[in-house]
Write a protein that holds these residues in place. Structure first.
Motif, mmCIF file in Angstrom:
data_model
loop_
_atom_site.group_PDB
_atom_site.id
_atom_site.type_symbol
_atom_site.label_atom_id
_atom_site.label_comp_id
_atom_site.label_asym_id
_atom_site.label_seq_id
_atom_site.Cartn_x
_atom_site.Cartn_y
_atom_site.Cartn_z
ATOM 1 N N LEU A 125 0.812 -1.137 -0.046
ATOM 2 C CA LEU A 125 0.105 -0.030 -0.005
ATOM 3 C C LEU A 125 0.935 1.325 -0.056
ATOM 4 O O LEU A 125 0.313 2.398 -0.231
ATOM 5 N N GLY A 126 2.155 1.111 0.046
ATOM 6 C CA GLY A 126 3.124 2.102 0.124
ATOM 7 C C GLY A 126 3.091 3.242 1.261
ATOM 8 O O GLY A 126 3.434 4.431 1.200
ATOM 9 N N VAL A 127 2.882 2.467 2.602
ATOM 10 C CA VAL A 127 2.725 3.393 3.597
ATOM 11 C C VAL A 127 4.219 4.129 3.860
ATOM 12 O O VAL A 127 4.177 4.719 4.706
ATOM 13 N N ARG A 128 5.226 3.358 3.296
ATOM 14 C CA ARG A 128 6.644 4.068 3.679
ATOM 15 C C ARG A 128 6.640 5.603 2.902
ATOM 16 O O ARG A 128 7.746 6.274 3.377
ATOM 17 N N ASN A 129 5.907 5.747 2.022
ATOM 18 C CA ASN A 129 6.037 7.194 1.365
ATOM 19 C C ASN A 129 4.960 8.086 2.154
ATOM 20 O O ASN A 129 5.240 9.282 1.633
ATOM 21 N N PHE A 130 4.364 7.908 3.169
ATOM 22 C CA PHE A 130 3.634 8.783 4.074
ATOM 23 C C PHE A 130 4.550 9.127 5.385
ATOM 24 O O PHE A 130 5.114 8.347 5.841
ATOM 25 N N GLU A 131 4.411 10.466 5.715
ATOM 26 C CA GLU A 131 5.105 11.196 6.595
ATOM 27 C C GLU A 131 4.848 10.670 7.867
ATOM 28 O O GLU A 131 5.526 10.482 8.825
ATOM 29 N N GLN A 132 3.356 10.724 7.938
ATOM 30 C CA GLN A 132 2.771 10.317 9.445
ATOM 31 C C GLN A 132 1.599 9.280 9.468
ATOM 32 O O GLN A 132 1.211 9.179 8.138
ATOM 33 N N ALA A 133 1.747 8.549 10.488
ATOM 34 C CA ALA A 133 0.439 7.623 10.701
ATOM 35 C C ALA A 133 -0.094 7.506 11.987
ATOM 36 O O ALA A 133 0.354 8.166 12.821
ATOM 37 N N VAL A 143 7.961 4.856 8.482
ATOM 38 C CA VAL A 143 7.248 5.925 8.652
ATOM 39 C C VAL A 143 7.818 6.821 9.582
ATOM 40 O O VAL A 143 8.100 6.332 10.742
ATOM 41 N N GLU A 144 7.918 8.145 9.350
ATOM 42 C CA GLU A 144 8.565 9.100 10.418
ATOM 43 C C GLU A 144 8.196 9.350 11.590
ATOM 44 O O GLU A 144 8.733 8.922 12.535
ATOM 45 N N ARG A 145 6.731 9.577 11.618
ATOM 46 C CA ARG A 145 6.091 9.803 12.854
ATOM 47 C C ARG A 145 4.869 9.035 13.122
ATOM 48 O O ARG A 145 4.041 9.011 12.027
ATOM 49 N N VAL A 146 4.738 8.202 14.076
ATOM 50 C CA VAL A 146 3.531 7.163 14.407
ATOM 51 C C VAL A 146 2.834 7.474 15.572
ATOM 52 O O VAL A 146 3.556 7.716 16.727
#
Length: 218
Positions: free
Chosen positions: A62-70, A93-96
């Protein structure tokens, strides 16, 4: 600035986060194991998927690594919440941000690297109790176990006095961050700025010091 965010878990909490992020104009990917929940968010999220958030391959595809925050809003299933958080951090993911069910759940999440842990019911309970405890407290935000930011109503006692005259930092070890008067907000007020009765004072400090300022300074 537009951000890319993943919201995982579309219960009441996750849905609220999703709706507000959408209103603020951010790019969203929403994930839930129930298709009807994902479909309900199609209008608000650019991307949606029905998937198992504890499946590393599914998250990567789903490409979650391309999203800055989760935001992990799987509050009830502790195992799924912890595993999903761990996978997101490992994927990069940078910020979770993660919703916790109880203090034990919170401690586990903090130890595995969650950047921010939220306990909505606990946090709201504290804010309500603080508001009920004092007529002067309008709002309350806990920064840490010991430090908080409160919004206090200025009384007649401080009317028409400058911040320099009040000398809050020296007397009470608190800092006045802002003064709200009607629709106007004075951020980082100067020593010569005056306080008027019924102003809203945004004050930061240790809980004990804030209580002293509320009781004696106002």
């Amino acid at each position: 600035m537009k951000k890319q965010c993943v919201v995982i878990g579309l219960g009441r909490f996750g849905t609220s986060v999703c709706l507000e992020l959408s209103r603020l104009g951010h790019d969203l990917l929403v994930i839930d194991h129930k298709e009807e929940r994902v479909n309900a968010m199609r209008e608000y999220a650019a991307h949606g998927a029905t998937a198992n958030a504890t499946d590393e391959n599914a998250l990567r595809s789903l490409g979650v690594r391309n999203f800055e925050q989760a935001v992990v809003a799987i509050g009830d299933d502790i195992h799924a919440s912890v595993l999903c958080t761990l996978l997101l951090k490992e994927i990069g993911v940078e910020r979770v941000w993660v919703k916790a069910r109880d203090p034990q759940h919170r401690r586990i999440l903090e130890r595995i690297g969650a950047d921010r842990v939220i306990q909505p019911e606990y946090d709201m309970g504290i804010r309500i109790a603080q508001n009920l405890d004092s007529e002067k407290i309008i709002d309350y935000i806990e920064i840490s176990e010991d430090y908080s930011i409160v919004e206090l109503v200025a009384t007649k006692k401080v009317d028409n006095r400058t911040l320099s005259q009040l000398n809050v930092r020296a007397k009470y070890h608190c800092m006045i961050l802002a003064i709200k008067r009607g629709q106007e907000v004075n951020l980082a007020p100067k020593p010569e700025d005056k306080v008027q009765k019924n102003d809203m004072l945004v004050v930061m400090g240790h809980r004990k010091d804030l209580k002293r300022f509320e009781d004696r300074g106002l």
